[in-house]
Design a protein around this motif. Structure first.
Motif, PDB file in Angstrom:
ATOM      1  N   ARG A  67       0.612  -1.071   0.197  1.00  0.00           N
ATOM      2  CA  ARG A  67      -0.030  -0.061  -0.246  1.00  0.00           C
ATOM      3  C   ARG A  67       0.263   1.261  -0.022  1.00  0.00           C
ATOM      4  NH1 ARG A  67      -3.077  -3.538   2.764  1.00  0.00           N
ATOM      5  NH2 ARG A  67      -5.080  -3.990   2.164  1.00  0.00           N
ATOM      6  N   ASP A  68       0.419   1.732   0.869  1.00  0.00           N
ATOM      7  CA  ASP A  68       1.627   3.098   0.832  1.00  0.00           C
ATOM      8  C   ASP A  68       1.087   4.445  -0.023  1.00  0.00           C
ATOM      9  OD1 ASP A  68       2.260   2.834   3.891  1.00  0.00           O
ATOM     10  OD2 ASP A  68       3.889   1.383   2.465  1.00  0.00           O
ATOM     11  N   SER A  69       2.333   4.649  -0.746  1.00  0.00           N
ATOM     12  CA  SER A  69       2.294   4.996  -1.823  1.00  0.00           C
ATOM     13  C   SER A  69       1.749   4.363  -2.887  1.00  0.00           C
ATOM     14  CB  SER A  69       3.986   6.248  -2.511  1.00  0.00           C
ATOM     15  OG  SER A  69       4.041   5.203  -2.419  1.00  0.00           O
ATOM     16  N   GLY A  70       1.063   5.200  -3.487  1.00  0.00           N
ATOM     17  CA  GLY A  70       0.229   5.499  -4.872  1.00  0.00           C
ATOM     18  C   GLY A  70      -1.753   5.086  -4.520  1.00  0.00           C
ATOM     19  N   LEU A  71      -1.815   4.651  -5.900  1.00  0.00           N
ATOM     20  CA  LEU A  71      -3.298   4.721  -6.145  1.00  0.00           C
ATOM     21  C   LEU A  71      -3.858   3.419  -6.777  1.00  0.00           C
ATOM     22  CD1 LEU A  71      -4.039   7.601  -8.438  1.00  0.00           C
ATOM     23  CD2 LEU A  71      -4.506   7.102  -5.818  1.00  0.00           C
ATOM     24  N   TRP A  72      -3.522   2.400  -7.167  1.00  0.00           N
ATOM     25  CA  TRP A  72      -3.766   1.215  -7.709  1.00  0.00           C
ATOM     26  C   TRP A  72      -4.293   0.054  -7.270  1.00  0.00           C
ATOM     27  CZ3 TRP A  72      -0.258  -2.066 -11.939  1.00  0.00           C
ATOM     28  CH2 TRP A  72      -1.131  -3.123 -12.458  1.00  0.00           C
ATOM     29  N   HIS A  73      -3.145   0.017  -5.668  1.00  0.00           N
ATOM     30  CA  HIS A  73      -3.989  -0.722  -4.422  1.00  0.00           C
ATOM     31  C   HIS A  73      -5.861  -0.764  -3.893  1.00  0.00           C
ATOM     32  CE1 HIS A  73      -2.627   2.008  -2.262  1.00  0.00           C
ATOM     33  NE2 HIS A  73      -3.406   1.647  -0.736  1.00  0.00           N
ATOM     34  N   THR A  74      -6.218   0.539  -4.409  1.00  0.00           N
ATOM     35  CA  THR A  74      -7.537   1.060  -4.272  1.00  0.00           C
ATOM     36  C   THR A  74      -8.422   0.661  -5.358  1.00  0.00           C
ATOM     37  OG1 THR A  74      -7.170   3.185  -4.777  1.00  0.00           O
ATOM     38  CG2 THR A  74      -6.319   2.774  -2.492  1.00  0.00           C
ATOM     39  N   LEU A  75      -7.387   0.605  -6.295  1.00  0.00           N
ATOM     40  CA  LEU A  75      -8.958   0.779  -7.438  1.00  0.00           C
ATOM     41  C   LEU A  75      -9.320  -0.923  -7.537  1.00  0.00           C
ATOM     42  CD1 LEU A  75      -6.600   2.878  -9.921  1.00  0.00           C
ATOM     43  CD2 LEU A  75      -8.522   3.714  -8.309  1.00  0.00           C
ATOM     44  N   ASP A  76     -10.756  -0.642  -8.376  1.00  0.00           N
ATOM     45  CA  ASP A  76     -11.527  -2.373  -8.785  1.00  0.00           C
ATOM     46  C   ASP A  76     -10.030  -2.989 -10.000  1.00  0.00           C
ATOM     47  OD1 ASP A  76     -12.672  -1.945  -7.176  1.00  0.00           O
ATOM     48  OD2 ASP A  76     -14.128  -1.332  -8.186  1.00  0.00           O
ATOM     49  N   GLN A  77     -10.037  -2.121 -10.398  1.00  0.00           N
ATOM     50  CA  GLN A  77      -9.494  -2.918 -11.998  1.00  0.00           C
ATOM     51  C   GLN A  77      -8.032  -3.233 -11.600  1.00  0.00           C
ATOM     52  OE1 GLN A  77     -10.500  -1.996 -14.959  1.00  0.00           O
ATOM     53  NE2 GLN A  77      -9.517  -2.511 -16.344  1.00  0.00           N
ATOM     54  N   ASP A  78      -8.166  -4.890 -11.667  1.00  0.00           N
ATOM     55  CA  ASP A  78      -6.412  -5.557 -12.045  1.00  0.00           C
ATOM     56  C   ASP A  78      -5.869  -5.345 -13.044  1.00  0.00           C
ATOM     57  OD1 ASP A  78      -7.312  -6.645  -9.439  1.00  0.00           O
ATOM     58  OD2 ASP A  78      -8.741  -8.190 -10.647  1.00  0.00           O
ATOM     59  N   GLU A  79      -6.212  -5.157 -13.971  1.00  0.00           N
ATOM     60  CA  GLU A  79      -5.280  -4.608 -15.026  1.00  0.00           C
ATOM     61  C   GLU A  79      -4.716  -3.518 -15.681  1.00  0.00           C
ATOM     62  OE1 GLU A  79      -5.857  -7.165 -18.710  1.00  0.00           O
ATOM     63  OE2 GLU A  79      -5.262  -9.319 -17.464  1.00  0.00           O
ATOM     64  N   LEU A  80      -3.758  -2.981 -16.386  1.00  0.00           N
ATOM     65  CA  LEU A  80      -3.683  -1.822 -17.024  1.00  0.00           C
ATOM     66  C   LEU A  80      -2.858  -1.831 -17.958  1.00  0.00           C
ATOM     67  CD1 LEU A  80      -2.672   0.576 -13.495  1.00  0.00           C
ATOM     68  CD2 LEU A  80      -5.002   0.451 -15.054  1.00  0.00           C
ATOM     69  N   THR A  81      -2.990  -1.153 -18.907  1.00  0.00           N
ATOM     70  CA  THR A  81      -1.627  -1.040 -19.627  1.00  0.00           C
ATOM     71  C   THR A  81      -0.436  -0.570 -19.121  1.00  0.00           C
ATOM     72  OG1 THR A  81      -1.770   1.664 -20.427  1.00  0.00           O
ATOM     73  CG2 THR A  81      -3.966   0.169 -21.654  1.00  0.00           C
ATOM     74  N   LEU A  82       0.751  -0.985 -19.674  1.00  0.00           N
ATOM     75  CA  LEU A  82       1.948  -0.768 -19.013  1.00  0.00           C
ATOM     76  C   LEU A  82       2.193   0.525 -19.349  1.00  0.00           C
ATOM     77  CD1 LEU A  82       4.484  -2.041 -18.969  1.00  0.00           C
ATOM     78  CD2 LEU A  82       5.235  -2.304 -20.657  1.00  0.00           C
ATOM     79  N   VAL A  83       1.980   1.055 -20.492  1.00  0.00           N
ATOM     80  CA  VAL A  83       2.113   3.143 -20.638  1.00  0.00           C
ATOM     81  C   VAL A  83       1.001   3.493 -18.925  1.00  0.00           C
ATOM     82  CG1 VAL A  83       1.561   5.228 -20.939  1.00  0.00           C
ATOM     83  CG2 VAL A  83       2.949   3.212 -22.422  1.00  0.00           C
ATOM     84  N   ASP A  84       0.173   2.981 -18.327  1.00  0.00           N
ATOM     85  CA  ASP A  84      -0.772   3.840 -17.575  1.00  0.00           C
ATOM     86  C   ASP A  84      -0.002   3.188 -16.601  1.00  0.00           C
ATOM     87  OD1 ASP A  84      -2.771   5.196 -18.524  1.00  0.00           O
ATOM     88  OD2 ASP A  84      -4.288   3.680 -18.992  1.00  0.00           O
ATOM     89  N   ALA A  85       0.802   1.894 -16.118  1.00  0.00           N
ATOM     90  CA  ALA A  85       1.085   1.424 -14.866  1.00  0.00           C
ATOM     91  C   ALA A  85       3.018   2.501 -14.445  1.00  0.00           C
ATOM     92  CB  ALA A  85       1.343   0.386 -14.639  1.00  0.00           C
ATOM     93  N   CYS A  86       3.383   2.838 -15.657  1.00  0.00           N
ATOM     94  CA  CYS A  86       4.031   4.057 -15.868  1.00  0.00           C
ATOM     95  C   CYS A  86       3.723   5.581 -15.261  1.00  0.00           C
ATOM     96  CB  CYS A  86       4.902   4.205 -17.136  1.00  0.00           C
ATOM     97  SG  CYS A  86       5.655   2.342 -17.446  1.00  0.00           S
ATOM     98  N   ARG A  87       2.972   5.812 -15.821  1.00  0.00           N
ATOM     99  CA  ARG A  87       1.885   6.850 -15.213  1.00  0.00           C
ATOM    100  C   ARG A  87       2.011   7.087 -14.145  1.00  0.00           C
ATOM    101  NH1 ARG A  87      -1.557   6.571 -20.683  1.00  0.00           N
ATOM    102  NH2 ARG A  87       0.359   8.263 -22.527  1.00  0.00           N
ATOM    103  N   LEU A  88       1.633   6.186 -13.366  1.00  0.00           N
ATOM    104  CA  LEU A  88       0.743   5.797 -12.217  1.00  0.00           C
ATOM    105  C   LEU A  88       2.190   5.961 -10.981  1.00  0.00           C
ATOM    106  CD1 LEU A  88      -1.820   2.849 -11.788  1.00  0.00           C
ATOM    107  CD2 LEU A  88      -2.258   5.582 -11.008  1.00  0.00           C
ATOM    108  N   VAL A  89       3.685   5.538 -11.977  1.00  0.00           N
ATOM    109  CA  VAL A  89       5.025   5.557 -10.826  1.00  0.00           C
ATOM    110  C   VAL A  89       4.995   7.238 -11.146  1.00  0.00           C
ATOM    111  CG1 VAL A  89       7.194   5.033 -10.686  1.00  0.00           C
ATOM    112  CG2 VAL A  89       4.689   3.328 -11.312  1.00  0.00           C
ATOM    113  N   GLY A  90       4.782   7.499 -12.533  1.00  0.00           N
ATOM    114  CA  GLY A  90       4.618   8.799 -12.824  1.00  0.00           C
ATOM    115  C   GLY A  90       4.673  10.225 -11.578  1.00  0.00           C
ATOM    116  N   ALA A  91       3.166   9.710 -11.201  1.00  0.00           N
ATOM    117  CA  ALA A  91       2.150  11.251 -10.674  1.00  0.00           C
ATOM    118  C   ALA A  91       2.113  10.601  -9.382  1.00  0.00           C
ATOM    119  CB  ALA A  91       0.332  10.786 -11.442  1.00  0.00           C
ATOM    120  N   VAL A  92       1.871   9.032  -8.970  1.00  0.00           N
ATOM    121  CA  VAL A  92       1.897   9.202  -7.527  1.00  0.00           C
ATOM    122  C   VAL A  92       3.213   8.397  -6.668  1.00  0.00           C
ATOM    123  CG1 VAL A  92       0.279  10.165  -7.173  1.00  0.00           C
ATOM    124  CG2 VAL A  92      -0.030   7.387  -7.637  1.00  0.00           C
ATOM    125  N   SER A  93       4.297   8.214  -7.752  1.00  0.00           N
ATOM    126  CA  SER A  93       5.054   6.727  -7.166  1.00  0.00           C
ATOM    127  C   SER A  93       4.252   5.789  -7.199  1.00  0.00           C
ATOM    128  CB  SER A  93       5.346   7.778  -5.837  1.00  0.00           C
ATOM    129  OG  SER A  93       7.152   7.112  -5.560  1.00  0.00           O
TER     130      SER A  93
END
Length: 265
Positions: A67-93
């Motif tokens: 958990r801690d920093s990030g959003l994906w662990h709070t989202l219902d979506q199990d899959e993302l595109t590779l680029v969207d995963a990178c965007r999450l790292v850039g935006a909210v680490s």
């Protein structure tokens, strides 16, 4: 209170320029999430070369959950595109997205990528964990990442020169943490990636935070000028409240000095 600093701010568009700010720039310190820039750089390189598809679906199922920093662990979506995963790292680490990317490319490959761009002593040493590292387990790194300010600015120079993929600049431009050096530029943390006339955002950055660690590395552009900066502070964790207050105040002053020098023309 003992705070160790590694600081460097220098123009990237002028190789002959003297540093604007410098203190122990070769001192290697813990940098928390800043090492994720190496992960992003390696993934971006693979997308550019065609080795990986930008729209590849990556899943958090089975990944090292944190958990801690990030959003994906709070989202219902199990899959993302590779680029969207990178965007999450850039935006909210995003920690979970980072671990998914590491599952895809591997820590050894990230280390090899760092070697290829001359990044050392900047290193990403491990997956992200939500628990304290058990140093009694052989091979457990002391920290997630480490670097000197000089190494971090070298990474920015490689980005500025096009050695590091421009995709990384896009992902860094989404950063919502402008609380440290970047605070001096008074940008909206949620909407500051406006592209200028030559196709670049004004400010990009990546931060790292943990107990006794604050780090901010970024690139600021004004017309033809570009200034790269890195400020890393480590201090004893048993002195976090006064240490943190002092560190954050100085981070702001570093940013203000860069801002004022840029305004001087």
């Amino acid at each position: 209170m003992s705070i160790r600093w590694s600081i460097l701010a220098v123009r990237l568009d002028d190789l002959a320029a003297a540093p604007w700010i410098e203190q122990s720039s070769d001192l290697v310190l813990k940098t928390a999430s800043v090492g994720k820039l190496l992960v992003l750089g390696d993934v971006a390189r693979r997308i550019d070369s065609g080795e990986l598809a930008a729209d590849l679906r990556v899943s958090k199922t089975g990944a090292r959950f944190v958990r801690d920093s990030g959003l994906w662990h709070t989202l219902d979506q199990d899959e993302l595109t590779l680029v969207d995963a990178c965007r999450l790292v850039g935006a909210v680490s995003d920690n979970l997205a980072t671990n998914v990317l590491l599952d895809l490319v591997g820590l050894d490959a990230v280390a090899a990528y760092g070697d290829s761009i001359g990044a050392k002593p900047m290193e990403m040493l491990d997956y992200v964990s939500g628990e304290a590292r058990d140093r009694s387990v052989p091979g457990t790194p002391e920290t997630l990442s480490r670097a000197s300010a000089a190494a971090l600015v070298h990474y920015l120079r490689q980005l500025y020169d096009g050695v590091v993929s421009a995709r990384v600049e896009e992902w860094m431009s989404l950063s919502t943490d402008l609380s440290m050096v970047a605070s001096a530029f008074l940008e909206d943390p949620l909407a500051h990636n406006t592209i200028d006339e030559v196709g670049h955002p004004f400010l990009i950055n990546k931060t790292g935070t943990d107990d006794g660690i604050r780090a901010d590395v970024g690139l600021v552009r004004d017309g033809d000028r570009a200034v790269g900066y890195a400020a890393v502070a480590n201090w004893p964790t048993d002195d976090s409240p006064p240490g943190l207050s002092s560190v954050m105040a100085r981070m702001g002053r570093i940013g203000a000095e860069i801002r004022d020098r840029m305004a001087e023309g």
